[in-house]
Design a protein around this motif. Structure first.
Motif, short mmCIF file in Angstrom:
data_model
loop_
_atom_site.label_atom_id
_atom_site.label_comp_id
_atom_site.label_asym_id
_atom_site.label_seq_id
_atom_site.Cartn_x
_atom_site.Cartn_y
_atom_site.Cartn_z
N MET A 1 0.83 -1.18 0.00
CA MET A 1 0.00 0.00 0.00
C MET A 1 0.87 1.24 0.00
N SER A 2 0.48 2.18 -0.75
CA SER A 2 1.20 3.45 -0.81
C SER A 2 0.76 4.34 0.33
N SER A 3 1.69 5.16 0.82
CA SER A 3 1.32 6.07 1.90
C SER A 3 0.77 7.38 1.36
N SER A 4 0.73 7.52 0.05
CA SER A 4 0.18 8.75 -0.51
C SER A 4 -1.33 8.67 -0.56
N LYS A 5 -1.93 9.84 -0.58
CA LYS A 5 -3.39 9.89 -0.63
C LYS A 5 -3.88 9.48 -2.01
N ARG A 6 -4.87 8.62 -2.02
CA ARG A 6 -5.52 8.24 -3.27
C ARG A 6 -6.74 9.13 -3.44
N GLU A 7 -6.99 9.52 -4.65
CA GLU A 7 -8.18 10.33 -4.89
C GLU A 7 -9.40 9.41 -4.93
N ALA A 8 -10.42 9.79 -4.20
CA ALA A 8 -11.63 8.98 -4.14
C ALA A 8 -12.44 9.16 -5.42
N PRO A 9 -13.10 8.10 -5.85
CA PRO A 9 -14.00 8.25 -7.00
C PRO A 9 -15.19 9.11 -6.61
N PRO A 10 -15.90 9.63 -7.59
CA PRO A 10 -17.08 10.45 -7.25
C PRO A 10 -18.06 9.64 -6.41
N LEU A 11 -18.72 10.32 -5.52
CA LEU A 11 -19.68 9.68 -4.64
C LEU A 11 -20.97 10.48 -4.73
N HIS A 12 -22.05 9.81 -4.94
CA HIS A 12 -23.33 10.48 -5.15
C HIS A 12 -24.26 10.20 -3.97
N LEU A 13 -24.11 10.99 -2.92
CA LEU A 13 -24.97 10.88 -1.75
C LEU A 13 -26.02 11.97 -1.78
N THR A 14 -27.23 11.63 -1.38
CA THR A 14 -28.26 12.65 -1.24
C THR A 14 -27.92 13.51 -0.03
N ARG A 15 -28.56 14.63 0.08
CA ARG A 15 -28.34 15.50 1.24
C ARG A 15 -28.70 14.74 2.53
N ALA A 16 -29.79 14.00 2.51
CA ALA A 16 -30.20 13.23 3.69
C ALA A 16 -29.14 12.19 4.06
N GLU A 17 -28.54 11.54 3.06
CA GLU A 17 -27.49 10.55 3.33
C GLU A 17 -26.24 11.23 3.89
N GLN A 18 -25.90 12.40 3.39
CA GLN A 18 -24.76 13.16 3.91
C GLN A 18 -24.98 13.53 5.38
N VAL A 19 -26.17 14.00 5.68
CA VAL A 19 -26.51 14.37 7.05
C VAL A 19 -26.41 13.15 7.96
N ALA A 20 -26.98 12.04 7.54
CA ALA A 20 -26.93 10.81 8.34
C ALA A 20 -25.49 10.35 8.53
N LEU A 21 -24.67 10.45 7.51
CA LEU A 21 -23.28 10.01 7.60
C LEU A 21 -22.50 10.84 8.61
N PHE B 1 -6.00 7.75 13.04
CA PHE B 1 -5.59 9.15 13.09
C PHE B 1 -4.75 9.62 11.90
N GLY B 2 -4.27 8.74 11.07
CA GLY B 2 -3.39 9.13 9.98
C GLY B 2 -4.07 9.97 8.92
N GLU B 3 -3.25 10.71 8.18
CA GLU B 3 -3.77 11.52 7.08
C GLU B 3 -4.32 10.63 5.97
N THR B 4 -3.65 9.49 5.75
CA THR B 4 -4.15 8.53 4.77
C THR B 4 -5.02 7.52 5.52
N GLU B 5 -5.61 6.62 4.78
CA GLU B 5 -6.49 5.62 5.38
C GLU B 5 -5.79 4.28 5.58
N ASN B 6 -4.47 4.27 5.49
CA ASN B 6 -3.74 3.00 5.63
C ASN B 6 -4.00 2.35 6.98
#
Length: 132
Positions: free
Chosen positions: A1-21, A111-116
Motif C-alpha cells: 500500500m502506498s502512503s500517498s493519498k488516493r483520490e476517491a472516485p465520485p460519490l453520489h450521496l443525497t443530502r439526507a445521506e450526507q446528514v446521516a453520515l 488518526f493518519g492523514e491517509t487511510e492506511n
C-alpha cells in the motif's frame, strides 16, 4: 500500500445521506469515548468549525474522500459488533493498547492523514471475524 493519498472516485450521496453520515460518524466517536481532539483526528483531521457543523447535521466540507473515510469508520464499528454485542467491550477494545498494533490503541490507527491505518484495522477485524 502506498502512503500517498488516493483520490476517491465520485460519490453520489443525497443530502439526507450526507446528514446521516456525518451525524452517525460524530456519534460513533462519542461511543468510542474519544476526546474532542482525537475525534476530529479520526474523522480526517477536521477543524472545530466542521465538527460543530457535523454535530448539527450540516455536512460542511464533506467530500467524496472524507465520505469514504467515514464509511470505513462505520465498517469498523460494524465489525466490532460482529465480535461482541456489548458496546462497552467494543469501546474498551478500541482504547486499549494492542500488541498486534505495535502497542498502539486500535483507535490510534484511525488518526493518519491517509487511510492506511483504517484499512489495516479493518483487515484485522475482518480476518478475526471470519469463520474460515
Amino acid at each position: 500500500m502506498s502512503s500517498s493519498k488516493r483520490e476517491a472516485p465520485p460519490l453520489h450521496l443525497t443530502r439526507a445521506e450526507q446528514v446521516a453520515l456525518v451525524r452517525t460518524s460524530v456519534a460513533l466517536m462519542g461511543h468510542w469515548g474519544l476526546s474532542e481532539e482525537d475525534a476530529r483526528r479520526a474523522l480526517g483531521g477536521i477543524g472545530l468549525d466542521v465538527m460543530t457543523a457535523w454535530r448539527r447535521g450540516i455536512p460542511q466540507g464533506l467530500t467524496a474522500q472524507s465520505s469514504f473515510r467515514l464509511a470505513k469508520l462505520l465498517q469498523i464499528h460494524a465489525w466490532l459488533k460482529v465480535q461482541s454485542a456489548d458496546p462497552a467491550r467494543s469501546a474498551s477494545w478500541m482504547q486499549r493498547p494492542n500488541r498486534l498494533f505495535d502497542d498502539h490503541r486500535p483507535v490510534d490507527l484511525t488518526f493518519g492523514e491517509t487511510e492506511n491505518g483504517i484499512d489495516r484495522l479493518l483487515s484485522y477485524l475482518r480476518s478475526a471475524s471470519s469463520p474460515w
